[in-house]
Scaffold this motif. Structure first.
Motif, mmCIF file in Angstrom:
data_model
loop_
_atom_site.group_PDB
_atom_site.id
_atom_site.type_symbol
_atom_site.label_atom_id
_atom_site.label_comp_id
_atom_site.label_asym_id
_atom_site.label_seq_id
_atom_site.Cartn_x
_atom_site.Cartn_y
_atom_site.Cartn_z
ATOM 1 N N LEU A 1 0.832 -1.198 0.000
ATOM 2 C CA LEU A 1 0.000 0.000 0.000
ATOM 3 C C LEU A 1 0.874 1.257 0.000
ATOM 4 O O LEU A 1 0.538 2.251 -0.651
ATOM 5 N N PHE B 1 0.585 4.463 -2.403
ATOM 6 C CA PHE B 1 0.496 5.854 -1.954
ATOM 7 C C PHE B 1 1.579 6.698 -2.617
ATOM 8 O O PHE B 1 1.340 7.819 -3.077
ATOM 9 N N LEU C 1 -7.541 14.702 2.928
ATOM 10 C CA LEU C 1 -6.437 14.016 3.592
ATOM 11 C C LEU C 1 -6.570 14.095 5.107
ATOM 12 O O LEU C 1 -6.398 13.103 5.826
ATOM 13 N N LEU D 1 1.539 12.162 5.170
ATOM 14 C CA LEU D 1 0.352 11.699 5.882
ATOM 15 C C LEU D 1 0.072 10.226 5.615
ATOM 16 O O LEU D 1 -0.052 9.429 6.546
ATOM 17 N N TYR D 2 -0.007 9.875 4.351
ATOM 18 C CA TYR D 2 -0.402 8.501 4.020
ATOM 19 C C TYR D 2 0.751 7.544 4.220
ATOM 20 O O TYR D 2 0.683 6.619 5.025
ATOM 21 N N LEU E 1 -8.464 8.669 -1.326
ATOM 22 C CA LEU E 1 -7.383 9.167 -2.172
ATOM 23 C C LEU E 1 -7.838 9.288 -3.625
ATOM 24 O O LEU E 1 -7.478 10.236 -4.328
ATOM 25 N N LEU F 1 -7.732 0.733 5.740
ATOM 26 C CA LEU F 1 -6.767 1.168 4.732
ATOM 27 C C LEU F 1 -7.399 1.175 3.338
ATOM 28 O O LEU F 1 -7.084 2.041 2.513
ATOM 29 N N VAL G 1 -8.877 7.237 10.249
ATOM 30 C CA VAL G 1 -8.013 6.116 10.573
ATOM 31 C C VAL G 1 -7.694 6.094 12.058
ATOM 32 O O VAL G 1 -7.729 5.041 12.706
ATOM 33 N N ILE H 1 -0.218 7.554 8.492
ATOM 34 C CA ILE H 1 -1.309 6.582 8.518
ATOM 35 C C ILE H 1 -0.759 5.158 8.515
ATOM 36 O O ILE H 1 -1.219 4.288 9.254
ATOM 37 N N ALA I 1 2.379 16.346 1.116
ATOM 38 C CA ALA I 1 1.437 16.029 2.198
ATOM 39 C C ALA I 1 1.028 14.564 2.144
ATOM 40 O O ALA I 1 0.915 13.893 3.174
ATOM 41 N N THR I 2 0.829 14.054 0.939
ATOM 42 C CA THR I 2 0.429 12.651 0.809
ATOM 43 C C THR I 2 1.519 11.724 1.342
ATOM 44 O O THR I 2 1.250 10.785 2.079
ATOM 45 N N LEU J 1 -6.652 18.553 0.358
ATOM 46 C CA LEU J 1 -6.025 18.642 1.682
ATOM 47 C C LEU J 1 -7.020 18.310 2.776
ATOM 48 O O LEU J 1 -6.720 17.592 3.729
#
Lengths: 227, 612, 119, 509
Positions: free
Chosen positions: A35, A39, C86, A61-62, C42, C35, C93, A66, A57-58, C83
């Protein structure tokens, strides 16, 4: 086929492979790793369309927060689907879910393909000025949103703490003990909450099996044993 | 049209009594009964005054309050009294007053004495409200309230399982009819754009409405009326409703509430008339029910249940009359029937008090022990059978005369019923009052007190004189009834024939009663068993209505199991159907989400492919 | 950005969404379900960013009036929207994992289908 | 200061949270009382705004009749929930073990309990006031996330924590669907303003070009939002979650969450979609309503039927409320499917009737299940002998929920029925009637236990003061609405004129 297109297809392929890996991997930590790849690919796509801040940011964050949170949760809740085969209903559910997903995908894809998109004369290419994002976030309209999102995060924070915190008071009915065992005496007061302790072998006896299992899974996942 | 507060005034006393009783029934003690009776009596006084005014040909209309408005559609809480309403009001208030008075002694010492009168006042209020309503929604509201009061009163002895079960049964069965009424109201509002009774009726009879619609509305309304009035096949609840206290049976399940169905048809008369199919169906249904219920009454061994079937049968006459086009005959018979049937029930209550049972087998020879009761019962019975000069003779003759219009079959059924009525009443009377007392209690039976005999005597007087209500000498009452429509012309032979049939029937009934204690052939016994089983209609219900819900559930399970089996290929799923339904309640949220989402996926696909 | 690129991105988004939905509906492990939902979110974010690059249809509007730097504004708007997506994803989560841990403490299974306590 | 009510609720939430950290040892219930005071203040502030139509934050935040009526409903529901929740704090869990239907919230979490309740309410209020797609979404999330935590608050009960997991997973899936729809709507229209999006959709040529995707966006948004009111197809979280959550939270989900979800649907559906008209390719006027109406009707019909059928099978009262709630969600969607000029009045009136009757019923249910340690139907056996007044109150509430005359619920259903007929939706009207009749069956199953069955004990049940207050308020409301429905309706229609909602399309603000 220009460079942009090549990049797009490459990133899309990586993303897809990552997602499929996530769905198919038998070990959950493998799934999470796959995963992360997905991402990162999406972050790459963001760069491709000029959303650089968003890409950063992705990743943070991801791919960062996360995923780490998920790994934490996985470590704390061992004993997943690997233990036993899926029950009959789960096989049925896969059929239904597949049908739904295929239907949704087909519907959206058909619609996208049938839509004659028209590029507006106002449209711009190239990376977006991050300062504009900042201005927008603090503008009259989105300033309110910005404040509300802090409340959302506050609620999540408070809620997560309340739910995940292990109480000092003993949990009635034997929290860790299986249903059939007679009530055990409350465990001795512990300084660190059990939820945050590393899975080490010198834990109290009744808790050992579960944590050993976590350990075994971690080893099996090839992430080292942490010692 | 005349502005007047009278329509509200009629409702006020029972409402006041209800509020008083609801608030203070415990401290009031014995006084509760008198308060209830006073409320009903006052209502009767106002009703008589309203009838007097209405007999002049005016409609009293009370100021109304807007209850709800949705765009053009307004729902008004209004009240009005025309001739039809006036007749019904007087009947309801009069019987209610007598029953209240009777109950003061009859219910004395009961643990829930005050509650009883509270319910009774509520019922009276609801019934009167139903009559004066000017709007279908309000009408329906009171219609339901009447049903609720009936539910409470049938199940009044909550300790007894039979009473509870009967209450539930009555509630459920009448609700099937209520659905019809609701649908009819909704349809009328759809068509006429209004919930106002007068406006919708004008619309239905104006010819503006499509014929098919009117027929459908009429049939739905008939369904509603049949439910309330216990017409075939919805009659099954009425005999069981006899589990309620006997005065309740007299008021609700003989004289007033069950007659609300007939009243509804009389109210919606323009609709019935506007469609020949509806009129024909109503007439045939009524005539058939009359005969059918009379047959059932032949086999009953329970005094009250015989009377209950008799009520169903007589209500059939009213339906027959409406269907045959004579509102006059229907309302006339409704009135006289209310009086004599209430009298019969009150007498039955007196017997129950004396003997402690409703079982005919435990009676016998009561005429000697309770001569006054026996006399009054005889009066009611003869009126029911239709002997001149008692009330029943005239009204039944009017019904049969009207039935001539409806054709041979209904008329034949109606005349046949006269004979059967006489048979079961004769049998009943002989079994209860003649011969030797068959139990100790019957031997020791005693005449009831004055407060019980008094109301019975009062009703007896009404039974004697009500027949003359249509005679010109009666003045206002004759004008009132005449306003409902022309009196059907009866041939001279019809009256004579009914009297002869009645006499023959009584004699046959006497034979049946005596023969009941003789050894019978197996065939007769079997036929009687069939009759006692209520022609199997009850069992039929258990097998259909009740089973249907179970069946639907099973189908759902079966479909679910089938679909699942297709996916997993396990035939075992079919076998475990019961277990699977439990699973449907359990926690596999994901799968159910998936299945449910599928429907929307299909929409999305269709939209995507069709292009928007 | 070209037409083909936009369609490609949208198709990729649709695929991501569909696969995420499949995961959310079919996975047994609660963490995996969460997830998978992230993938759905996303996909939404990707859509907005791609579309606002291409079609600033709201550049002139009776209600909002003309906007400065219409094209850039629209692109920034799309990214701002993502944003927010996100941030919400992170919050979901967090609370979801906390709930899983809390449930696990009383009944040690992370599988949704085994969370089926009946009395 | 048109955002004063929201500010007060936010201040209350923060104060409760702070109180929970600083002063929890002294008097745990004080946090709840504090929250209640703030809620009542916000209620007053909202009422004071009656008749206002104004926008703020560059049009993202909008006060109009719909906003205020929904906010009032939300605040009333929250206040009643807080009253009930007050008794949860520090109360000992029943002795029957982990499977008990309700139980105490640890005293040390009182502040968080109250704070999260208020944050959830704030999310609902923001939904009601939002004229911005993103703000709607954020309000929706605030409400949901606080709700997830609240469901799992009885941490020692596996039912509660597992309910939280199921709620989160279903909710997250619904959020994913919602976001996907939102992405297409925002991306294609290029604006986050609800009304501006509606204008773009209605602009010439737009639907010809992007109609398919816009319809899909509507579909996804609608499905995602339907989850919040527990309508088909995301309805099956309700039974488990209602069963597992602390009873006050169940009530919050049944009442406040449902109202907020409906506000979301109203804002979104009527603002951006339903009311848009344009001239089609063929030169004819087209409207989105014609395309979307069948979808709404389908969701509404399925919810009514599924909820009613499933409710017949359950023996657990809290689950029964969940199934009945699914059916009620179906009823509440009827006015939107059968669009007619007074549909907002119909929704608000029915919602008020549902809110009051549910709140009262939950108050009784809470005490009864607490006393007997089970939420099975038989917990109600003999209630009439143990607490006659509460049994009568329960009767009143159930009559209202079932839609039996002389109660507010009856008029609510009538109004819906009239509306459905008005909009020409005969099938939906029929379904309302049929499912109402089915609802008699399951509501009467409870009443039968309460009135006609002997209980295992005759020991009287003593109700706590706060519970009595909830029952009395609810009963008064149900009776008032049942006896003077016209007045109540007029008050709703006048003070909070829903017509302003559409003001934008008439050239007014």
């Amino acid at each position: 086929m220009n460079g942009q297109a090549v990049a797009f297809f490459a990133l899309a392929a990586v993303g897809l492979l990552g997602v499929i890996g996530f769905l198919r991997a038998p070990r959950i930590l493998h799934a999470v790793l796959a995963l992360v790849a997905a991402f990162l690919a999406v972050a790459g796509l963001f760069v491709l369309v000029g959303a650089e801040f968003l890409a950063a940011a992705t990743v943070l964050l991801y791919a960062g927060a996360i995923t780490v949170m998920a790994v934490f949760a996985i470590m704390l809740t061992p004993g997943g689907e690997e233990k036993r085969g899926a029950p009959r209903w789960a096989r049925g559910a896969r059929g239904w879910a597949g049908l739904v997903a295929a239907g949704v995908g087909a519907a959206v894809a058909t619609s996208v393909l049938a839509t004659p998109f028209q590029r507006s004369p106002y449209a711009v290419d190239g990376p977006t000025d991050t300062a504009l994002l900042g201005t927008l976030l603090l503008s009259d309209r989105y300033g309110l949103h910005f404040e509300v999102i802090t409340l959302v995060l506050l609620a999540a924070l408070v809620g997560a703490i309340v739910l995940a915190r292990e109480e000092a008071i003993p949990v009635r009915g034997g929290a860790r003990a299986p249903d059939a065992t007679p009530p055990t005496p409350p465990p001795a007061p512990q300084k660190t909450p059990a939820a945050l302790r590393e899975p080490t072998a010198d834990g109290p006896a009744p808790e050992a099996p579960a944590e050993r299992e976590a350990e075994r899974e971690l080893v099996g996942a090839g992430r080292g044993d942490g010692r | 049209m005349q502005e007047s507060w009278l329509p509200w005034a009629v409702l006020a006393p029972p409402f006041g009594a209800f509020v008083l009783l609801a608030a203070f029934r415990r401290p009031l003690g014995r006084l509760a009964g008198w308060i209830g009776a006073a409320g009903a009596t006052l209502a009767l006084v106002f009703a008589l005054q309203a009838a007097w005014t209405a007999s002049g040909g005016v409609t009293l209309s009370a100021p109304s309050v807007a209850l709800l408005s949705a765009g053009d559609v307004r729902i008004e809480l209004g009240a009005a009294i025309g001739p039809l309403q006036a007749v019904m009001l007087v009947v309801v208030a009069a019987v209610s007053a007598f029953v209240h008075l009777y109950s003061i002694d009859y219910m004395a010492g009961h643990r829930r004495y005050g509650t009883y009168f509270q319910h009774l006042s509520l019922f009276t209020l609801a019934m009167l409200g139903l009559v004066v309503a000017t709007n279908w929604v309000v009408f329906y509201l009171f219609w339901e309230l009447v049903g609720a009061a009936s539910y409470l009163l049938i199940g009044f002895d909550v300790e007894r399982e039979a009473a509870r079960r009967a209450a539930v049964k009555a509630f459920v069965v009448t609700r099937i009819g209520d659905l019809g009424l609701l649908a009819a109201i909704w349809g009328m509002a759809q068509g006429a754009g209004s919930f106002d009774i007068a406006e919708t009726l004008a619309w239905a009879s104006s010819g503006a409405a499509p014929a098919g619609t009117v027929t459908a509305l009429g049939l739905l309304m008939l369904l509603g009326a049949a439910g309330k009035s216990g017409q075939f096949p919805l009659h099954v609840w009425l005999p069981d409703a006899m589990e309620g206290p006997t005065p309740v049976s007299a008021l609700l399940h003989a004289a007033t509430m069950v007659a609300a169905g007939a009243y509804l048809l009389a109210l919606a008369f323009p609709i019935v008339q506007a469609s020949p199919e509806v009129a024909r169906t109503t007439a045939v249904l009524g005539a058939f029910t009359a005969l059918f219920a009379a047959t059932l009454a032949l086999g009953e061994e329970d005094l009250k249940r015989v009377l209950a079937y008799s009520t169903v049968s007589q209500l059939g006459y009213m339906f027959l009359a409406v269907g045959a086009g004579s509102r006059f005959a229907a309302m006339f018979h409704l009135t006289t029937h209310a009086f004599f049937k209430a009298l019969l029930f009150l007498a039955a209550g007196a017997i129950y008090h004396a003997v402690g049972t409703n079982d005919l087998a435990a009676m016998g020879g009561l005429a000697r022990r309770m001569p006054k009761t026996a006399g009054l019962f005889a009066l009611g019975a003869l009126a029911l059978v239709g002997f001149p000069p008692l009330a029943g003779f005239f009204s039944k003759e009017a019904v049969l005369a009207a039935a001539q219009e409806a054709g041979g079959v209904p008329l034949g059924l109606g005349v046949g019923t006269v004979f059967l009525t006489a048979v079961y009443m004769g049998r009943l009377y002989v079994l209860a009052f003649f011969g030797e007392p068959r139990t100790e209690a019957a031997r020791e039976a005693r005449e009831p007190g004055g407060l019980i005999l008094g109301p019975m005597a009062g009703l007896g007087v009404l039974v004697l004189v009500a027949g003359a209500a249509t005679a010109p000498v009666a003045g206002p009452s004759a004008r009132l009834l005449a306003a409902l429509g022309p009196a059907p012309e009866a041939g001279a032979g019809l009256g004579a024939a009914t009297v002869l049939l009645g006499i023959a029937g009584l004699l046959a009934g006497r034979r049946l009663a005596i023969g009941a204690r003789c050894p019978m052939t197996a065939a007769v016994r079997k036929a009687e068993q069939a009759l006692q089983a209520g022609f199997y209609v009850d069992a039929c219900y258990r097998r259909t209505v009740v089973a249907a819900s179970v069946f639907v559930g099973r189908i759902v399970v079966a479909v679910d199991a089938l679909v699942d089996g297709l996916f997993t290929g396990t035939a075992a799923a079919v076998a475990g159907a019961g277990r699977r339904l439990r699973e449907a309640e359990a926690g596999q949220v994901q799968r159910y989400n998936a299945v449910a989402l599928l429907v929307l996926v299909i929409i999305a696909l269709v939209a995507a492919i069709r292009g928007r | 950005m070209t037409d083909g690129m936009l369609v490609g991105l949208l198709l990729f988004g649709a695929l991501l969404f569909a696969l995420g939905l499949y995961g959310a509906l079919a996975q047994r492990n609660a963490v995996r379900v969460l997830l998978a939902v992230e993938l759905m979110l996303l996909a939404g974010g990707l859509n907005v960013v791609a579309l606002t690059r291409f079609l600033p249809a709201g550049a002139e509007n009776r209600r909002l009036g003309p906007l400065p730097l219409a094209g850039d504004y629209a692109a920034a708007l799309g990214q701002t929207t993502t944003l927010f997506f996100l941030a919400v994803a992170a919050a979901e989560v967090a609370i979801g994992l906390a709930a899983v841990i809390a449930a696990y403490r009383l009944r040690p299974t992370p599988n949704v289908d085994e969370m089926d306590e009946r009395e | 200061m048109i955002w004063l009510p929201e500010a007060i609720v936010l201040a209350g939430a923060l104060a409760s949270l702070a109180f929970g950290v600083l002063g929890r040892r002294s008097s745990p219930r004080a946090a709840m009382d504090l929250a209640l005071v703030f809620t009542l203040a916000a209620l007053l502030a909202t009422a004071a705004l009656a008749g206002t139509v104004v926008e703020a934050f560059a049009g993202a935040f909008r006060i109009d009749g719909v906003t205020l009526s929904f906010q009032l409903l939300l605040l009333v529901g929250t206040a009643l929930t807080l009253l009930l929740a007050r008794e949860d704090v520090g109360a000992p869990a029943p002795a029957t073990g982990g499977a008990a239907p309700s139980g105490g919230v640890p005293a040390e979490h009182a502040g968080e309990y109250a704070g999260l309740l208020l944050l959830a309410a704030l999310g609902g209020m923001l939904i009601a006031a939002a004229a911005d797609l993103l703000l709607l979404f954020l309000g929706f999330e605030l409400l949901s996330i606080a709700g997830y935590a609240l469901v799992g608050f009885r941490k020692e009960d596996p039912l509660s924590t597992q309910a939280a997991v199921k709620y989160v997973l279903t909710g997250a899936t619904a959020t994913g669907v919602f976001v996907f729809g939102l992405s297409y709507l925002i991306g294609l229209t290029g604006t986050t303003d609800v009304y501006a999006a509606g204008e773009v959709i209605a602009s010439p040529g737009f639907m010809e070009r992007y109609g398919r995707l816009i319809f899909l966006a509507f579909l996804f948004l609608f499905i995602g939002a339907a989850y919040k009111i527990a309508a088909f197809p995301f309805h099956l979280w309700a039974p488990d979650v209602y069963r597992g959550a602390p009873t006050p939270v169940t009530m919050f989900l049944a009442v406040v969450s449902k109202a907020a979800g409906l506000a979301l649907i109203v804002r979104l559906y009527l603002g951006a979609f339903a009311w848009t008209h344009w001239v089609g390719a063929s030169g004819l006027r087209e409207s989105f309503l014609l395309k979307s109406g069948p979808v709404v009707a389908l969701v509404s019909g399925f919810s009514m039927v599924l909820g009613s059928v499933l409710a017949l099978r359950t023996r657990d009262v809290k689950r029964l409320f969940a199934y009945a709630g699914i059916a009620h969600a179906g009823y509440l969607l009827v006015p939107l499917a059968a669009a007619n000029p007074s549909m907002l009045d119909q929704i608000v009136f029915y919602l008020l009737a549902y809110l009051l009757a549910s709140a009262g019923a939950f108050a009784v249910l809470r005490r009864v299940t607490e006393e007997s340690g089970t939420s099975d139907l038989k917990a109600f056996a003999g209630l009439y002998h143990r607490a006659p007044w509460s049994a009568w109150a329960l009767l009143l509430f159930f009559l209202s929920l079932a839609g039996i005359p002389l109660t507010m619920g009856f008029f609510g259903k009538w109004y819906l029925l009239v509306g459905a007929a008005w909009g020409g939706h005969g099938l939906l009207a029929t379904l309302i009637v049929v499912t109402s009749v089915m609802s008699y069956a399951y509501y009467f199953a409870v009443l039968k236990q309460a009135f006609l069955r002997p209980g295992s004990t005759e020991r009287p049940i003593r109700f706590r003061g706060a519970e009595v207050a909830v029952v009395l308020i609810a009963a008064a409301g149900v009776l008032l609405g049942g006896l003077l429905p016209g007045e109540v309706l007029r008050t709703i229609a006048q003070a909070f004129d829903a017509a302003h909602f559409f003001g934008l399309y008439d050239g007014r603000l």
